[in-house]
Design a protein around this motif. Structure first.
Motif, mmCIF file in Angstrom:
data_model
loop_
_atom_site.group_PDB
_atom_site.id
_atom_site.type_symbol
_atom_site.label_atom_id
_atom_site.label_comp_id
_atom_site.label_asym_id
_atom_site.label_seq_id
_atom_site.Cartn_x
_atom_site.Cartn_y
_atom_site.Cartn_z
ATOM 1 N N SER C 42 0.825 -1.203 0.000
ATOM 2 C CA SER C 42 0.000 0.000 0.000
ATOM 3 C C SER C 42 0.858 1.251 0.000
ATOM 4 O O SER C 42 0.398 2.318 -0.364
ATOM 5 N N TYR C 157 -2.698 6.646 0.128
ATOM 6 C CA TYR C 157 -3.653 7.000 1.176
ATOM 7 C C TYR C 157 -4.261 8.367 0.900
ATOM 8 O O TYR C 157 -5.458 8.575 1.084
ATOM 9 N N LEU C 160 -7.212 8.319 -1.563
ATOM 10 C CA LEU C 160 -8.574 8.014 -1.110
ATOM 11 C C LEU C 160 -9.308 9.292 -0.715
ATOM 12 O O LEU C 160 -10.472 9.481 -1.035
ATOM 13 N N ASN C 166 -14.698 7.945 -4.457
ATOM 14 C CA ASN C 166 -14.524 6.877 -3.471
ATOM 15 C C ASN C 166 -14.665 7.339 -2.022
ATOM 16 O O ASN C 166 -15.117 6.584 -1.161
ATOM 17 N N ARG C 167 -14.250 8.600 -1.754
ATOM 18 C CA ARG C 167 -14.302 9.080 -0.381
ATOM 19 C C ARG C 167 -15.714 9.008 0.197
ATOM 20 O O ARG C 167 -15.909 8.461 1.286
ATOM 21 N N PHE C 170 -16.628 5.521 1.093
ATOM 22 C CA PHE C 170 -15.991 5.063 2.330
ATOM 23 C C PHE C 170 -16.800 5.509 3.547
ATOM 24 O O PHE C 170 -17.148 4.710 4.399
ATOM 25 N N PHE C 342 -17.743 0.066 0.025
ATOM 26 C CA PHE C 342 -16.309 0.303 -0.035
ATOM 27 C C PHE C 342 -15.540 -0.947 -0.462
ATOM 28 O O PHE C 342 -14.557 -0.877 -1.191
ATOM 29 N N ILE C 346 -12.594 -1.736 -3.397
ATOM 30 C CA ILE C 346 -11.322 -2.444 -3.185
ATOM 31 C C ILE C 346 -11.185 -3.586 -4.199
ATOM 32 O O ILE C 346 -10.139 -3.756 -4.826
ATOM 33 N N TYR C 362 -6.483 0.942 0.404
ATOM 34 C CA TYR C 362 -7.905 0.983 0.777
ATOM 35 C C TYR C 362 -8.216 -0.098 1.806
ATOM 36 O O TYR C 362 -8.915 0.133 2.788
#
Lengths: 360, 307, 390
Positions: C42, C157, C160, C166-167, C170, C342, C346, C362
């Motif tokens: 990541s 990171y 995101l 995507n935020r 989440f 979410f 991923i 993620y």
């Protein structure tokens, strides 16, 4: 025949010393007991002999052979656990024959030997039962049979009777003693019950706080205790504290709150030593000025308890200490009213002066 | 008695209200169980309905068993079952082995680091399944092994072993370690002690843990879907089928699954009751034996032990 | 070390080896190392612009090689024509008659040798140019590849929180999972209480069996049963239209409602069992005593039952939240493109976008969220890990 020797054995768990400098020889064929309150280290000694714990220092020898590094499965000992530890998923005969099974005996031989032992423990034909179907006393016998099946030189018993009720316990005492005498196997018996130790054993070791206080025959332990702990842990004893002011002919004179008292000086105390005098309640008499006894103390009656064949007289001495006298139930007790003055006499040979150490 | 106190305090509540309040918990439970079971029942009914796509329970247009036939003719689905079985067996072996080693260590090691060890070994249960799938995939991929049956087996075992470990710990905590000492003392080797005493004691747990491990593996979706790569399992195939082109074959499979679950639940209950009954009989006999205690014939003792 | 050697004395070398090797394999090889590797992945970030530049340069080089090949072929042909200068003209008179399709595309046909030589020189000059361009491309490629190399950094990171698609997903996932947990708690508490306190022993055994059955039914099938109920011609829409509450079928799946309904149904039993287990250990006399003292129902629950059931409630909430937030099965079946979860984002990173670094980041964010939730619940209910594992 294999003697068991403990040579300066010490076992420490971290900072805690469970057994300290134990020196002892147990003769082959002896019924030997370790007696002491819980936590005194007696079970630890047993676990060291059977091999579950290794001594931190010193050596254990069985038949002259050092046992260091030899696991419990390779020692000529068999242990009877406090909770018996019978295998709940095996039948009675499989339990008894387990030691033979791991030695590779054929199934028929195992069964035959188990049946013999079942006869021996008066449970003939019960081999196919499960352990959970047996009563407490029967389980006890199965545990003994399982241990004897491997023909050990030494049988170690860890308070095996403590789970039984009083009547059964007394019955099993006699059985255990008889089995030991007839089989000639050395029994090492752990108990906190002095009655068990004194009635069954050839010799007894009294333990306190990891140390052996005294090793002797039961009557020796009872009559000639070597320490204040033994004197008070085994049987009842009246303690009187003071210090030695004179010694001669194996006797000591002590200055106490109850006056000058004479006692045997088995431990060779010297003048000026702090000491405790112990006298058994049944060795005291109510004197009432008749004289004849070397020691007379003045007390006041506190109360009388009728126990049946004897009477307990509780009296209080000048220092406030309590004095107990066991009187046979054939004496005149009319004058022993509450708070009445009473003279208690005992001979110097019946009393013993010991170093003033910890009592039980 | 307590209800009367309550009514005295609030004496004016009409009888109908009392009646309702008293039955409210029961009504609630009925509603809850309807909620739990009705969706499953409708799903099962649709398996027998002739209506094809999409499957539905109502209107019920006619009884048929043809969807079961179609199910068994569905070759890709059957192949997926094969994969599920392979993974399931692998998971049983791996989870039981790892779970037992963890349980033995945690119940028997006397060290301060034990609680940290415990925390790490149960952590997979509190980790979302997809994370376990992803981390295992990334790990093995970096070693050149792509997602597939092998990676899926490992990913599933990571947390299924934790379940097994907890079951073994619960069982081992009821284990009298004196039994092992007794066997050792009677001359058994360490391996003999393990196979003669410890394993038989653990056997019921080995069976249930193995069964649960298999079921967990067989039904797992969230972890497997990441770790399986281009392969497939029954559950994954089922999800794809149910989502894209649901046919009553899915419902037929559901009927079989639910029937198996019910049968297993019943068997479990029957076994539990018969065990309890047997224990009762044993205790009864022990009590009886107490009364019939026979004295030991000491001379016989001498005779037999001398022999 | 001392602990290990005493373990060895007690259980023998073989068993000790098994236990320690087993635990080490599991702990390091299956739990810790994969997680660490995922975190490492990541943290590896490759600049998308640099990656694009690399592929552009590569494509341009490919094009140049094609052109070079073509030019070289033509040069060979022109030279052949020059060699056979006269023949080409003769060939042309004859060939023109007999083979109207022959030598097609030969612009040089009929050209003089001078013209051919000029053409050849022009082509050779071009070839030199192409070689220069390829060399330039090659050196540019080295730089671009260097720029596109995955680098250690937190960019995955940051991505995101700067990604506007995507935020929100989440945060929606977290919030919805909390909602699912709360609904499950409210629905389950009375059930667990009834099973543990009110029902007779026999009834409880039977009802527990009734709960175990749906618990063991495959998550996919449980979700599928709701997929049937919630579909546009499913029973719920049929019923709503039947009693006149709706005119047209409601599309449950376009919003979040289908996913939420499915999740509550799928994970509710993870709430019932832990709460039941703790309430069951409560001394029932405490309830009687509280009742005798005149405490109203709600107060008995608030002051006697719930404090006792705390560990169970904490475990139930942790399990439900963790399962909901990490669920892929339910959203993928009951959701739609307009109601993504979410976990689906991923999955796309791994199996559609091919960006494992981003996917790992993620996933790690999801893991941290769950850990924070667990720690929060443990703090809130004052329970420890040992209680949870029960």
């Amino acid at each position: 025949m294999k003697n068991i020797e403990l040579d300066n054995v010490t076992l420490r768990f971290g900072d805690f010393t469970a057994v300290r400098n134990a020196n002892l020889e147990i003769k082959a064929g002896e019924f030997f007991s370790f007696l002491g309150p819980s936590g005194c280290g007696k079970t630890t000694i047993l676990r060291m002999i059977s091999g579950f714990n290794e001594p931190s220092e010193g050596a254990i020898r069985i038949g002259g052979q050092d046992m260091a590094g030899i696991g419990p499965n390779d020692r000529p000992t068999a242990l009877i656990f406090q909770n018996l530890a019978l295998f709940p998923l095996m039948t009675v005969w499989e339990n008894i024959a387990y030691g033979l099974r791991v030695r590779g005996l054929s199934k028929t031989d195992q069964r035959r030997r188990a049946d013999e032992l079942l006869d021996m423990i008066a449970l003939p034909g019960q081999g196919d039962k499960m352990v959970s179907e047996l009563s407490g006393g029967q389980r006890q016998r199965v545990a003994i049979a399982r241990a004897l099946a491997v023909e050990p030189a030494v049988l170690l018993l860890d308070e095996p009777l403590s789970a039984l009720d009083l009547k059964l316990r007394q019955h099993m005492r006699a059985e255990l003693r008889a089995i030991q005498q007839r089989t000639g196997v050395t029994f090492i018996y752990i108990t906190h019950d002095q009655g068990e130790a004194l009635t069954m054993s050839d010799r007894v070791a009294v333990m306190s706080q990891g140390e052996l206080e005294q090793v002797a025959t039961p009557s020796e332990i009872y009559s000639n205790p070597k320490t204040a702990f033994v004197a008070t842990f085994v049987g009842e004893n009246n303690p009187v504290s003071g210090h030695i002011i004179d010694v001669k002919n194996g006797h000591a004179v002590m200055d106490t709150a109850m006056g000058h008292l004479r006692a045997r000086n088995d431990r060779n105390l010297s003048v000026g030593d702090k000491a405790m005098l112990f006298i058994r309640p049944e060795r005291c008499q109510v004197a009432n000025g008749e004289g004849g006894k070397e020691n007379v103390v003045s007390t006041k009656v506190e109360r009388l308890d009728l126990e049946g064949s004897y009477i307990n007289l509780f009296a209080r001495g000048a220092d406030g200490g309590r004095f107990v006298v066991h009187m046979t139930n054939n004496q005149d007790i009319a004058h022993l009213q509450h708070n009445a003055d009473v003279q208690i006499g005992f001979s110097a040979d019946e009393a013993v002066a010991l170093p003033a150490t910890q009592m039980a | 008695m307590t209800d009367t106190t309550l009514t005295h305090r609030t004496g004016s509540i009409p009888a109908i209200g009392d009646w309702f309040m008293e039955r409210l918990p029961g009504i609630y439970m009925v509603l809850f169980f309807l909620y739990m079971f009705l969706p499953l029942v409708f799903m099962m009914i649709a398996a027998f309905n002739t209506t094809a796509v999409p499957p539905t329970a109502l209107p019920f247009e006619g009884f048929t068993l043809k969807w079961f036939g179609a199910l068994f003719a569905n070759a890709p689905l059957l192949a997926a079952i094969g994969n599920s079985l392979v993974i399931g067996l692998g998971v049983i072996v791996l989870s039981l082995t790892l779970g037992l080693s963890g349980a033995l260590l945690i119940t028997r090691l006397h060290a301060r680091s034990k609680s940290a060890l415990y925390a790490i070994l149960v952590s997979p249960l509190l980790t979302p399944g997809i994370i376990l799938g992803i981390s295992t995939l990334v790990f093995w991929n970096s070693a050149g092994i792509p997602g597939g049956l092998f990676v899926a087996t490992l990913a599933q075992s990571t947390f299924i072993a934790s379940y097994c470990m907890l079951m073994f710990i619960a069982r081992l905590q009821r284990f009298d370690s004196g039994l092992e000492e007794a066997a050792l003392d009677l001359g058994a080797s360490h391996q003999q002690v393990f196979w003669h005493v410890t394993v038989p004691f653990l056997k019921p747990t080995i069976i249930t843990a193995g069964l649960i491990a298999f079921l967990q593996s067989f039904e797992n979706f969230n972890t497997t879907v990441f770790a399986i790569g281009t392969e497939t399992t029954l559950t994954i195939k089922l999800a794809a089928l149910a989502r894209k082109t649901p046919t009553p074959e899915v419902n037929a499979l559901a009927v079989i699954f639910i029937a198996l679950t019910v049968v297993m639940a019943i068997l479990y209950e029957v076994k539990r009751r018969s065990d309890a009954a047997r224990e009762k009989v044993m205790a009864e006999r022990a009590k009886q034996a107490e009364k019939e205690m026979v004295s030991l014939d000491i001379d016989k003792v001498a005779a037999t032990t001398a022999a | 070390m001392e602990a290990i050697s005493s373990f060895r004395n007690r259980y023998g070398a073989i068993l000790t080896t098994y236990v320690f090797v087993g635990c080490a394999t599991w702990l390091i090889g299956m739990i810790v190392a994969p997680q660490l590797l995922m975190v490492q992945k990541s943290l590896m970030y490759s600049d998308p612009a640099a990656a694009a530049a690399v592929s552009q340069t590569k494509a341009s080089t490919d094009r140049l090689f094609v052109e070079k090949g073509r030019a070289e072929r033509e040069v060979r042909k022109v030279e052949a024509d020059i060699q056979a200068g006269g023949a080409a003209e003769a060939d042309q008179s004859g060939g023109g008659v007999f083979n109207p399709f022959g030598s097609s595309g030969n612009q040089n046909a009929g050209a003089s040798v001078e013209e051919l030589e000029a053409r050849r020189d022009e082509l050779i000059a071009r070839l030199g140019q192409i070689d220069d361009e390829i060399a330039a491309n090659d050196s540019a490629l080295v730089d671009a590849e260097k720029a596109a190399q995955p680098r250690l950094g937190l960019q995955n990171y940051f991505e995101l929180f700067s990604n506007d698609a995507n935020r929100p997903i989440f945060f929606k996932t977290i919030w919805s999972s909390i909602l699912v947990t709360l609904i499950a708690l409210i629905v389950c508490y009375p059930v667990a209480f009834y099973l543990a306190v009110s029902a007779s022993k026999e009834t409880t055994a039977l009802l527990m069996l009734g709960l175990i059955v749906p618990y063991w039914v495959n998550e996919i099938l449980r979700t599928f049963s709701w997929l049937m109920l919630l579909s546009s011609n499913g029973l719920i829409n049929q019923a709503l239209i039947g009693i006149g509450l709706a005119d047209t079928p409601i599309d449950w799946r376009s919003g979040n409602s289908a996913v939420l309904i499915g999740m509550v149904y799928a994970y509710i039993l993870f709430m019932v069992f832990p709460i039941y287990n703790t309430v069951e250990t409560l001394d029932k006399n405490q309830i009687e005593a509280a009742r005798d003292l005149g405490a109203p129902r709600w107060m008995i629950h608030w002051t006697v039952v719930i404090p006792h059931a705390k560990p169970g409630i904490a475990v139930g909430c942790i399990m439900t939240f963790m399962l909901a937030a990490g669920s892929y099965a339910v959203p993928v079946m009951l959701g739609s493109t307009t109601s993504k979860w979410f976990t689906e984002i991923i999955y796309d990173q791994f199996y559609e976008g091919g960006n494992w670094g981003l996917g790992s980041a993620y996933a790690f964010v999801l893991l941290i969220t769950c850990i924070l939730f667990i720690m929060m619940m443990m703090r809130l209910f004052r329970v420890n890990l040992q209680d949870i594992a029960k």
